[in-house]
Write an enzyme that holds these catalytic residues in place. Structure first.
Site, PDB file in Angstrom:
ATOM      1  N   SER A  77      10.955  12.172   2.408  1.00 39.74           N
ATOM      2  CA  SER A  77       9.736  11.652   3.023  1.00 39.74           C
ATOM      3  C   SER A  77      10.066  11.139   4.414  1.00 39.74           C
ATOM      4  O   SER A  77      11.196  10.714   4.669  1.00 39.74           O
ATOM      5  CB  SER A  77       9.171  10.507   2.181  1.00 39.74           C
ATOM      6  N   TYR A  95      10.541   1.534  -1.086  1.00 37.51           N
ATOM      7  CA  TYR A  95      10.363   2.979  -1.258  1.00 37.51           C
ATOM      8  C   TYR A  95      11.129   3.736  -0.170  1.00 37.51           C
ATOM      9  O   TYR A  95      11.863   4.693  -0.444  1.00 37.51           O
ATOM     10  CB  TYR A  95       8.865   3.293  -1.181  1.00 37.51           C
TER      11      TYR A  95
END
Lengths: 250, 455
Positions: free
Chosen positions: A143, A156
Site C-alpha cells: 500500500s 497499519y
C-alpha cells in the site's frame, strides 16, 4: 505458468474474501485462468458469482493468517487441488481505527501480526513452492500507506512498510529461480475494509488495481502502482521535510 | 551426469514463457541414461536447439537434457541411401556433410538450426510434404533411451522391435525418451542449388489455385495477410526442384555443391519494445511483394535461400522485443478452404502485423499419433505476443479449426487449451498407452505436457 500470450491457468487467493483480491482473480479468470483456490479463515463457502460464472473451477481452503505454523500446509493443500500455482495473490489484511489501536496496544499488535508477520510466513511458504516448480508469480498487496508512514494510520502503515520491504527482499531472493514477486502499491481503494476511512485523493477502484496487476503480470515489472500517478507523487512525498509531512498527514 | 545446483531459465524460440530448470549436457547415451536416473520429482526432458516456439522444450523445476552435446561422426552409406548420425547433430551440419558427398536430406523444416532428435520429436515437415510426407516417413531406425535407462533400437515396420514406440516417438515431443541416434533415408543431388519458379498472385483464391496444381517437388507461398478486401491472401508462390548440373549457369557449375551457411547476427540485445508493428510490417510486406517478380522461371537459387530464408538473420526472434512472438500454425483439410480464408480475413480485419504468413499444401501423414501434418492446407503466422486481445482471438480460431477438423502444430504452440488439443488429436489416448508402457513412472514431462495434459 504464464502461457505465450500472458494468460495463466491457476490462481491462489490468500485472503479469499478480499475485494481487491477477488477483483484481481476475476480479471485473471476473464483472461483465461481455469482453476481458482480461495484461502480464507473457515474457507469460502459461497464464492462470488463473478468467479463461478466464468467457467473456472473454484476451490476453497481454510487459511488463518494468525497461525503461521499452518501456512506451509495451506500452500500444499492448494497444490494438491490444482497442481502448479501460476499466480498467488497475497491480499489479506485488516484495517482498524488508528485511535482505537492507540487505546488498545494489544489489538494494534494483533493487527500488525496479520498485516505483517502473517505475510512473512505464508510468503516464504509460497516462495518455496514457486522455487521448486521453477515458475510462478507471488502478487503482494502492499500500500502507499507503507511508502511513507503517516501520523494518521501509522499502525497499519508501518505493517505495510514492513510487508513492502519483505516482498522486495523476497523478490530478490527469487531472482533466477523462474519465480518472481510483483509488489502492488494501491492508493485509497473504496472497499468494505476501508469504508470507515476518509477518502484520499487519487482513489482507485478494485477493478483498476486488477488492471494494473494484469499489466504487471504480462510485463516483467517488479512493482505496480494504482493509479500510476501515485508513483511520481510519492517520490515527491518521500522527500518532503518531516515537519511539513507531520502537518499534512494528520 | 550430476544434476547441477544452479538453474537456468529456458524459453522457446518465441521467448515468451521462461521457466527455470537444471540443465545437463550429456555427450553419450550412457550419460543420458545416468541423467534420467537422477531426475527429481519434477521429471526430465530432452531439448535440442530450442526452435519450438512455445513451451515444448522446457520443464519448470525439472531436469532438462541439452542434447546438442550428442554429436560425433556422421556416416553416409551411399549404397543403401541412408545416413546415420547422433541425435544432437544439427540439420545444418547434416546438410553440409551430405552435400559434400552429393546427397540431401529427405525433409528440411524452415530452419536448419534444429537437431536431428528435435526434428524427429516434432516430426517436422518441409515444402515437399505432398511428395515426401514428414521426416518420420524417412527415419529407417532410431535409438531411444527410455526413462528406465534402457537403450532401444526402434524401426517403423513390424521388424522394428517396437514399432508402436517408434511412432509414438515420431512427433512425440520428447515425451517417450531421449533419441540419441537416427538413420535417415537420403537421396542424391547434383547441386546445392534449386531451380525456382516464382509467381506473384493477386488473391488468396489465385494463390490456392496455383498451389493446388503445383506438381514440383517443393512449393510454398508467402502471403500478405496485411492486405485487405480482394487483395487479401495475395502473395508470392515459389515452386522448386533440385537443380541439375545442366540447369546451372556456367559460373555456378564450377562448384555446384558449394554450401554456405553463415548468417548475419542481429545485435545481441533484445529491445524493450518490439519493432514488429503494423507500420513496419505494412512496409515490409509491400516491399517484399513488389520486389518479387510477377513471373519468373528456372532461376537458380542456393538451397539455403529457398529453404531457410530466415536463417540468414540469426536471432531474428529478438526483433519482437521483450514480449516475444507467437506462431500460430494450423492445418485444415482440403474442402475447408473457407476456414482458412476466414482466419486470414480475421487477421487482416484486426490489422494483425504478421509479416510471416506461410502457406503450404500437405499430403499423406505418417502413423505418428501426435504427428501434426494432415492432408490439406497449412498456414503459419507469426505475431507479436503482446498484441491486445490476441489470446481471445486465437481461442476463437481454435474453435473454428476444431469444427473444421483442423489442428494446431504442437511445436509452435504455447497457449492452446488442453480440451482444444485433445479434440484436435483424437489419437492422444492411444499415444498415452504406448508412452505409459515406456515410461510408467512419468519421468519425462514438459511444461507443454502439463499445460495440455498430454500425459
Amino acid at each position: 505458468m504464464r502461457d505465450s500470450v500472458g494468460s495463466v491457468r491457476s490462481v491462489l487467493l490468500l485472503g479469499g474474501r478480499s475485494e481487491i483480491g477477488t477483483a484481481i482473480v476475476e480479471r485473471l479468470v476473464r483472461e483465461g485462468a481455469r482453476e481458482v483456490v480461495l484461502a480464507a479463515r473457515g474457507g469460502v463457502s459461497s464464492p462470488p458469482g463473478a468467479l463461478t460464472g466464468l467457467g473456472a473451477s473454484v476451490h476453497s481452503v481454510d487459511f488463518d493468517a494468525g497461525l503461521p505454523d499452518t501456512h506451509t500446509g495451506t500452500v500444499a493443500e492448494a497444490v494438491a487441488l490444482v497442481g502448479d500455482l501460476d499466480v498467488v495473490v497475497d491480499a489479506f489484511g485488516v484495517l482498524g481505527e488508528q485511535s482505537e489501536y492507540e487505546a488498545d496496544p494489544a489489538a494494534a499488535a494483533r493487527s500488525a501480526g496479520v498485516n505483517y508477520t502473517g505475510h512473512v510466513s505464508v510468503g516464504l511458504a509460497v516462495a518455496a513452492r514457486l522455487r521448486e516448480q521453477g515458475h510462478g508469480t507471488l502478487v503482494v498487496l502492499s500500500s502507499v500507506a507503507g511508502v511513507r508512514v503517516r501520523r494518521s494510520n501509522f499502525v497499519y502503515g508501518s505493517a505495510k512498510a514492513g510487508l513492502d520491504g519483505f516482498a522486495q527482499g523476497l523478490a530478490d531472493s527469487l531472482y533466477g529461480s523462474g519465480a518472481r514477486v510483483l509488489v502492488v502499491r494501491p492508493g485509497y481503494v473504496p472497499t468494505r475494509m476501508s469504508a470507515h476511512v476518509e477518502p484520499a485523493p487519487f482513489p482507485a477502484t478494485p477493478g483498476q488495481v486488477a488492471d494494473a496487476v494484469s499489466a504487471g503480470l504480462r510485463s516483467d515489472a517488479t512493482t505496480v502502482w494504482a493509479p500510476g500517478v501515485l508513483q511520481p507523487l510519492f517520490a515527491g512525498m518521500r522527500l518532503m521535510p518531516r515537519a511539513l509531512w507531520r502537518r499534512l498527514s494528520r | 551426469m550430476n544434476r547441477p545446483e544452479q538453474r537456468t531459465l529456458l524459453s522457446g524460440w518465441g521467448l515468451t514463457s521462461p521457466t527455470a530448470a537444471h540443465v545437463v549436457r550429456p555427450r553419450t547415451p550412457e550419460q543420458v541414461a545416468e541423467a534420467l536416473a537422477g531426475a527429481g520429482g519434477r521429471g526430465a526432458l530432452p531439448r535440442g536447439l530450442g526452435r519450438s516456439y512455445g513451451d515444448a522444450a522446457q520443464d519448470a523445476g525439472g531436469l532438462v537434457l541439452d542434447c546438442t552435446g550428442l554429436t560425433g561422426p556422421v556416416h553416409l552409406d551411399t549404397a543403401r541411401g541412408e545416413v546415420t548420425a547422433p541425435a544432437g547433430t544439427s540439420m545444418d551440419r547434416l546438410i553440409a556433410h551430405l552435400l559434400r558427398r552429393g546427397h540431401f536430406v529427405p525433409v528440411t523444416p524452415g530452419t536448419r538450426h534444429v537437431t536431428l532428435g528435435g526434428a524427429i520429436a516434432a516430426d517436422v515437415h518441409g515444402k515437399n510434404h505432398p511428395a515426401a510426407s514428414s521426416l518420420g516417413a524417412h527415419v529407417r531406425a532410431l535409438t531411444l533411451v527410455t526413462a528406465d535407462g534402457r537403450t532401444r533400437r526402434l524401426g517403423p515396420g513390424p521388424d522394428g522391435g517396437d514399432p508402436e514406440l517408434f511412432w509414438a516417438t515420431v512427433g512425440g515431443m520428447g515425451l517417450t525418451g531421449v533419441v540419441t541416434e537416427a538413420t535417415l533415408a537420403v537421396f542424391p543431388v547434383e547441386s546445392s542449388y534449386m531451380r525456382v519458379d516464382t509467381d506473384r498472385t493477386g488473391s488468396l483464391e489465385e494463390t490456392l489455385e496455383l498451389m493446388a496444381h503445383a506438381d514440383d517437388r517443393y512449393s510454398v507461398a508467402w502471403l500478405d495477410l496485411f492486405a485487405r478486401g480482394g487483395a487479401l491472401g495475395r502473395g508470392v508462390v515459389t515452386r522448386a526442384r533440385h537443380a541439375r548440373l545442366g540447369d546451372l549457369p556456367p559460373p555456378l557449375r564450377r562448384r555446384p555443391l558449394r554450401y554456405r551457411s553463415a548468417g548475419v547476427p542481429v545485435p545481441p540485445l533484445t529491445p524493450p519494445v518490439g519493432t514488429v508493428n503494423r507500420w513496419s510490417v505494412g512496409a515490409f510486406n509491400a516491399l517484399h511483394l513488389n520486389r518479387a517478380p510477377r513471373r519468373r522461371r528456372g532461376q537458380a537459387q542456393p538451397l539455403t535461400a529457398y529453404f531457410h530464408p530466415l536463417d540468414a538473420l540469426r536471432g531474428w526472434n529478438r526483433m519482437y522485443g521483450r514480449p516475444g512472438a507467437v506462431q500460430y500454425q494450423f492445418v485444415v483439410p482440403f474442402g475447408e478452404e473457407g476456414t482458412l480464408a476466414g482466419v486470414a480475413e480475421s487477421l487482416s480485419r484486426a490489422r494483425a502485423p504478421s509479416f510471416l504468413a506461410v502457406l503450404k499444401r500437405m499430403g499423406e501423414p505418417t502413423p505418428g499419433p501426435l504427428s501434426f501434418p494432415r492432408p490439406g492446407w497449412s498456414l503459419a503466422v507469426d505475431l507479436p505476443a503482446d498484441l491486445p486481445g490476441l489470446g481471445a482471438a486465437l481461442h476463437g480460431f481454435d474453435e473454428r479449426l476444431v469444427a473444421a477438423g483442423g489442428r494446431l502444430y504442437l511445436a509452435k504452440d504455447g497457449r492452446a487449451r488442453a480440451e482444444t488439443v485433445h479434440a484436435m488429436y483424437p489419437e492422444l489416448p492411444a499415444w498415452r498407452r504406448v508412452r505409459e508402457r515406456a515410461d510408467p513412472d512419468g519421468v519425462l514431462v514438459s511444461d507443454m505436457a502439463r499445460r495440455l495434459r498430454l500425459l
